[in-house]
Design a protein around this motif. Structure first.
Motif, PDB file in Angstrom:
ATOM      1  N   LEU A  14       0.899  -1.108   0.175  1.00 55.08           N
ATOM      2  CA  LEU A  14      -0.005  -0.007  -0.044  1.00 55.08           C
ATOM      3  C   LEU A  14       0.879   1.482   0.021  1.00 55.08           C
ATOM      4  O   LEU A  14       0.652   2.073  -0.862  1.00 55.08           O
ATOM      5  N   CYS A  15       1.745   1.302   0.963  1.00 51.47           N
ATOM      6  CA  CYS A  15       2.940   2.561   0.918  1.00 51.47           C
ATOM      7  C   CYS A  15       3.745   2.521  -0.548  1.00 51.47           C
ATOM      8  O   CYS A  15       3.769   3.868  -0.875  1.00 51.47           O
ATOM      9  N   MET A  18       1.092   3.968  -2.993  1.00 56.39           N
ATOM     10  CA  MET A  18       0.848   5.558  -2.636  1.00 56.39           C
ATOM     11  C   MET A  18       2.086   6.439  -3.100  1.00 56.39           C
ATOM     12  O   MET A  18       1.859   7.507  -4.017  1.00 56.39           O
ATOM     13  N   THR A  19       3.055   5.853  -3.117  1.00 51.25           N
ATOM     14  CA  THR A  19       4.461   6.519  -3.282  1.00 51.25           C
ATOM     15  C   THR A  19       4.213   6.554  -4.972  1.00 51.25           C
ATOM     16  O   THR A  19       4.771   7.888  -5.670  1.00 51.25           O
ATOM     17  N   ALA A  21       1.884   6.493  -7.076  1.00 48.31           N
ATOM     18  CA  ALA A  21       0.695   7.449  -7.400  1.00 48.31           C
ATOM     19  C   ALA A  21       0.804   9.009  -7.090  1.00 48.31           C
ATOM     20  O   ALA A  21       0.547   9.623  -7.824  1.00 48.31           O
ATOM     21  N   GLY A  22       1.603   9.234  -6.232  1.00 49.99           N
ATOM     22  CA  GLY A  22       2.183  10.574  -6.044  1.00 49.99           C
ATOM     23  C   GLY A  22       3.047  11.153  -6.591  1.00 49.99           C
ATOM     24  O   GLY A  22       3.251  12.096  -6.960  1.00 49.99           O
TER      25      GLY A  22
END
Length: 152
Positions: A14-15, A18-19, A21-22
Protein backbone atom coordinates in the motif's frame (compact mmCIF):
# COMPACT_ATOMS: atom_id res chain seq x y z
CA UNK A 1 3.36 -17.01 6.04
CA UNK A 2 1.97 -15.86 9.30
CA UNK A 3 -0.87 -13.39 9.66
CA UNK A 4 1.53 -10.75 10.96
CA UNK A 5 3.86 -11.00 7.96
CA UNK A 6 0.88 -10.82 5.57
CA UNK A 7 -0.26 -7.60 7.25
CA UNK A 8 3.23 -6.11 7.02
CA UNK A 9 3.44 -7.10 3.35
CA UNK A 10 0.04 -5.48 2.63
CA UNK A 11 1.12 -2.27 4.38
CA UNK A 12 4.36 -2.18 2.37
CA UNK A 13 2.50 -2.76 -0.90
CA UNK A 14 0.00 0.00 0.00
CA UNK A 15 2.83 2.44 0.85
CA UNK A 16 4.58 1.58 -2.41
CA UNK A 17 1.39 2.11 -4.42
CA UNK A 18 0.80 5.48 -2.74
CA UNK A 19 4.38 6.53 -3.49
CA UNK A 20 4.07 5.61 -7.16
CA UNK A 21 0.68 7.36 -7.42
CA UNK A 22 2.16 10.51 -5.85
CA UNK A 23 4.83 10.66 -8.55
CA UNK A 24 2.35 11.13 -11.39
CA UNK A 25 2.11 14.45 -13.20
CA UNK A 26 -0.71 16.80 -12.28
CA UNK A 27 -2.17 19.38 -14.65
CA UNK A 28 -3.72 22.74 -13.80
CA UNK A 29 -5.79 24.82 -16.21
CA UNK A 30 -6.00 28.60 -15.86
CA UNK A 31 -8.03 31.15 -17.80
CA UNK A 32 -10.53 30.95 -20.62
CA UNK A 33 -10.43 31.35 -24.40
CA UNK A 34 -13.74 31.18 -26.29
CA UNK A 35 -14.08 28.28 -28.74
CA UNK A 36 -13.77 28.80 -32.49
CA UNK A 37 -17.50 28.22 -32.99
CA UNK A 38 -18.31 31.30 -30.88
CA UNK A 39 -15.74 33.39 -32.77
CA UNK A 40 -17.34 32.49 -36.11
CA UNK A 41 -20.32 34.64 -35.09
CA UNK A 42 -18.13 37.78 -34.91
CA UNK A 43 -17.66 39.83 -38.09
CA UNK A 44 -14.64 42.16 -38.44
CA UNK A 45 -15.51 45.84 -39.08
CA UNK A 46 -19.19 45.13 -38.32
CA UNK A 47 -19.58 43.87 -34.75
CA UNK A 48 -18.85 46.17 -31.82
CA UNK A 49 -17.38 45.84 -28.34
CA UNK A 50 -20.92 45.40 -26.94
CA UNK A 51 -21.54 42.53 -29.37
CA UNK A 52 -18.35 40.81 -28.21
CA UNK A 53 -19.45 41.24 -24.59
CA UNK A 54 -22.83 39.69 -25.38
CA UNK A 55 -21.59 36.77 -27.51
CA UNK A 56 -18.45 35.58 -25.72
CA UNK A 57 -18.31 37.74 -22.59
CA UNK A 58 -15.79 40.34 -21.44
CA UNK A 59 -12.25 39.10 -20.85
CA UNK A 60 -10.46 38.99 -17.54
CA UNK A 61 -7.62 41.02 -19.13
CA UNK A 62 -8.02 44.08 -21.31
CA UNK A 63 -5.73 46.78 -22.66
CA UNK A 64 -4.06 49.37 -20.46
CA UNK A 65 -6.27 52.23 -21.64
CA UNK A 66 -9.88 52.31 -20.43
CA UNK A 67 -11.33 51.14 -23.75
CA UNK A 68 -8.41 48.96 -24.81
CA UNK A 69 -8.27 45.74 -26.76
CA UNK A 70 -9.51 42.44 -25.36
CA UNK A 71 -7.14 39.59 -24.43
CA UNK A 72 -8.40 36.14 -23.50
CA UNK A 73 -5.64 33.98 -21.99
CA UNK A 74 -5.64 30.25 -21.20
CA UNK A 75 -2.70 28.18 -20.01
CA UNK A 76 -2.07 24.63 -18.85
CA UNK A 77 0.75 23.76 -16.43
CA UNK A 78 2.20 20.36 -15.64
CA UNK A 79 3.71 19.64 -12.23
CA UNK A 80 5.76 16.49 -11.83
CA UNK A 81 6.77 15.51 -8.30
CA UNK A 82 8.81 18.26 -6.65
CA UNK A 83 10.02 19.78 -9.91
CA UNK A 84 9.17 23.30 -11.02
CA UNK A 85 5.82 23.58 -12.85
CA UNK A 86 6.15 23.72 -16.63
CA UNK A 87 3.76 25.53 -18.97
CA UNK A 88 2.84 22.95 -21.61
CA UNK A 89 0.14 24.89 -23.42
CA UNK A 90 -0.78 28.58 -23.68
CA UNK A 91 -3.26 30.30 -25.93
CA UNK A 92 -3.96 34.03 -26.24
CA UNK A 93 -6.88 35.42 -28.21
CA UNK A 94 -6.50 39.14 -29.00
CA UNK A 95 -9.45 41.16 -30.25
CA UNK A 96 -8.50 44.69 -31.29
CA UNK A 97 -10.98 47.48 -31.93
CA UNK A 98 -11.15 50.48 -34.28
CA UNK A 99 -11.79 54.03 -33.09
CA UNK A 100 -15.54 53.55 -33.63
CA UNK A 101 -15.50 50.45 -31.35
CA UNK A 102 -15.93 47.94 -34.18
CA UNK A 103 -13.70 44.87 -34.34
CA UNK A 104 -10.46 45.60 -36.23
CA UNK A 105 -8.79 42.20 -35.95
CA UNK A 106 -9.05 38.82 -34.22
CA UNK A 107 -5.73 37.03 -33.64
CA UNK A 108 -4.82 33.78 -31.94
CA UNK A 109 -1.37 33.14 -30.47
CA UNK A 110 0.08 29.96 -29.02
CA UNK A 111 2.99 29.11 -26.77
CA UNK A 112 5.24 28.72 -29.82
CA UNK A 113 4.51 32.35 -30.82
CA UNK A 114 5.53 33.79 -27.47
CA UNK A 115 8.76 35.32 -26.33
CA UNK A 116 10.28 35.14 -22.88
CA UNK A 117 9.93 38.52 -21.22
CA UNK A 118 12.40 39.17 -18.41
CA UNK A 119 10.60 40.63 -15.43
CA UNK A 120 12.29 43.01 -13.03
CA UNK A 121 11.35 42.93 -9.40
CA UNK A 122 11.10 46.34 -7.84
CA UNK A 123 10.39 46.27 -4.13
CA UNK A 124 10.28 49.25 -1.81
CA UNK A 125 12.76 48.81 1.02
CA UNK A 126 11.10 48.97 4.43
CA UNK A 127 12.59 49.04 7.88
CA UNK A 128 10.35 46.15 8.94
CA UNK A 129 12.74 43.66 7.34
CA UNK A 130 15.59 44.57 9.68
CA UNK A 131 13.53 44.16 12.85
CA UNK A 132 12.16 40.85 14.01
CA UNK A 133 8.63 40.37 15.31
CA UNK A 134 9.63 40.35 18.98
CA UNK A 135 11.76 43.50 18.60
CA UNK A 136 8.87 45.33 16.91
CA UNK A 137 6.47 44.23 19.65
CA UNK A 138 8.75 45.28 22.50
CA UNK A 139 9.66 48.60 20.87
CA UNK A 140 5.99 49.63 20.89
CA UNK A 141 5.64 49.29 24.66
CA UNK A 142 7.17 52.72 25.31
CA UNK A 143 5.08 54.30 22.56
CA UNK A 144 1.74 53.71 24.34
CA UNK A 145 0.19 56.88 25.71
CA UNK A 146 -1.88 56.15 28.88
CA UNK A 147 -4.10 59.18 28.19
CA UNK A 148 -5.36 57.53 25.03
CA UNK A 149 -6.25 54.34 26.92
CA UNK A 150 -7.70 55.82 30.12
CA UNK A 151 -8.57 59.34 28.98
CA UNK A 152 -11.85 60.97 29.67
Amino acid sequence: MTAKSVRVLRILVLCGAMTVAGCGATYKNHGYVPPETDLENLVVNVDTRATVDDLIGPPSVSGMVGDGDYYYVRSRKRTFMMLRPEVVEREVLAISFNDDDTIANIERFGLEDGQVVPLSRRVTDTSVIRNGFLRQLLSNIGAINPEQLFGE
